[in-house]
Design an enzyme around this catalytic site. Structure first.
Site, PDB file in Angstrom:
ATOM      1  N   SER A   1       9.078   3.658   2.172  1.00 38.98           N
ATOM      2  CA  SER A   1       9.431   5.068   1.568  1.00 38.98           C
ATOM      3  C   SER A   1       8.193   6.022   1.979  1.00 38.98           C
ATOM      4  O   SER A   1       7.181   5.567   2.033  1.00 38.98           O
ATOM      5  CB  SER A   1       9.664   4.883   0.268  1.00 38.98           C
ATOM      6  OG  SER A   1       9.936   6.224  -0.456  1.00 38.98           O
ATOM      7  N   ASP A   2       8.502   7.312   1.901  1.00 41.66           N
ATOM      8  CA  ASP A   2       7.532   8.272   2.343  1.00 41.66           C
ATOM      9  C   ASP A   2       7.898   9.597   1.425  1.00 41.66           C
ATOM     10  O   ASP A   2       8.969   9.900   1.304  1.00 41.66           O
ATOM     11  CB  ASP A   2       7.433   8.365   3.633  1.00 41.66           C
ATOM     12  CG  ASP A   2       6.022   9.540   4.224  1.00 41.66           C
ATOM     13  OD1 ASP A   2       5.007   8.843   4.070  1.00 41.66           O
ATOM     14  OD2 ASP A   2       6.252  10.437   4.202  1.00 41.66           O
ATOM     15  N   THR A   3       6.749  10.205   0.922  1.00 42.18           N
ATOM     16  CA  THR A   3       7.006  11.337   0.262  1.00 42.18           C
ATOM     17  C   THR A   3       6.093  12.423   0.691  1.00 42.18           C
ATOM     18  O   THR A   3       4.888  12.296   0.806  1.00 42.18           O
ATOM     19  CB  THR A   3       6.610  11.087  -1.340  1.00 42.18           C
ATOM     20  OG1 THR A   3       7.753   9.903  -1.732  1.00 42.18           O
ATOM     21  CG2 THR A   3       6.659  12.231  -2.092  1.00 42.18           C
TER      22      THR A   3
END
Length: 200
Positions: A77-79
């Protein structure tokens, strides 16, 4: 360990926030920290950026796994925070955090979170993203400096954490709260269905 019809989850993240969220599924999981290169062409859109990095993180962990450990679904996941078409990642220092928060205060910005699921054994992968609009309260320079002094902004995209004391500077959101925290659980549960994993 995993059961024949419910593979374990492998979270490719060192983030305590993401680890807490994955626990809420009540499924067996392990943590394998990804050291993936996060360099990406500056021309990609925010949605492409978070999807590229999510896949890269999960794939890097797959490459790290020993043969006997290649059992489960790896979650990357990346934000990122986006304001006026500028992608705001983690601040380089306190001055950078001040610059970001000064821009965000009193305005609405977007938070993009990408999620990728990769089958450790077969390499089958799915990826998607979600976006949430966040309204931040107007703040004085003194308030921004006091928030930075808490230490909370230093490793957060956009220099704030909605699940911490940063909740006091957010006046509202339009979209999924967990997208802002960094792991959109509703989206993740949908992606896991691709691998016949039912959260509910």
């Amino acid at each position: 360990m995993s059961t024949p019809n419910q593979p374990r989850l492998i979270l490719a993240s060192s983030s305590p926030r993401r680890q807490e969220l994955i626990q809420s599924f009540g499924l067996p999981y392990i943590i394998r920290v990804s050291d993936a290169d996060e360099t990406v062409d500056a021309k990609v859109s925010p949605s492409e950026l978070v999807e590229i990095l999510s896949i890269r993180k999960a794939s890097t962990v797959r490459d790290m796994l020993e043969a006997q450990d290649q059992d489960g679904i790896i979650i990357g996941s990346d934000t990122v925070v986006v304001y006026n078409d500028e992608v705001l990642g983690k601040p380089a220092d306190e001055q950078d955090a001040f610059r970001m928060l000064q821009a965000l205060q009193g305005n609405t910005h977007q938070v993009y979170s990408g999620v990728a699921c990769v089958d450790a054994e077969t390499g089958k992968q799915v990826v998607s993203h979600s976006v949430t609009h966040v309204r931040m309260k107007p703040m004085s320079d003194e308030q921004i400096l006091r928030y930075i002094a808490t230490g909370e902004p230093k490793d957060k995209a956009g220099s704030y954490a909605i699940q911490g004391i940063g909740a006091t500077i957010v006046s509202g959101i339009d979209g999924d709260y967990f997208t802002v925290v960094g792991l959109p659980l509703s989206l993740l549960s949908d992606l896991l269905l691709t691998f016949d994993i039912q959260v509910l």
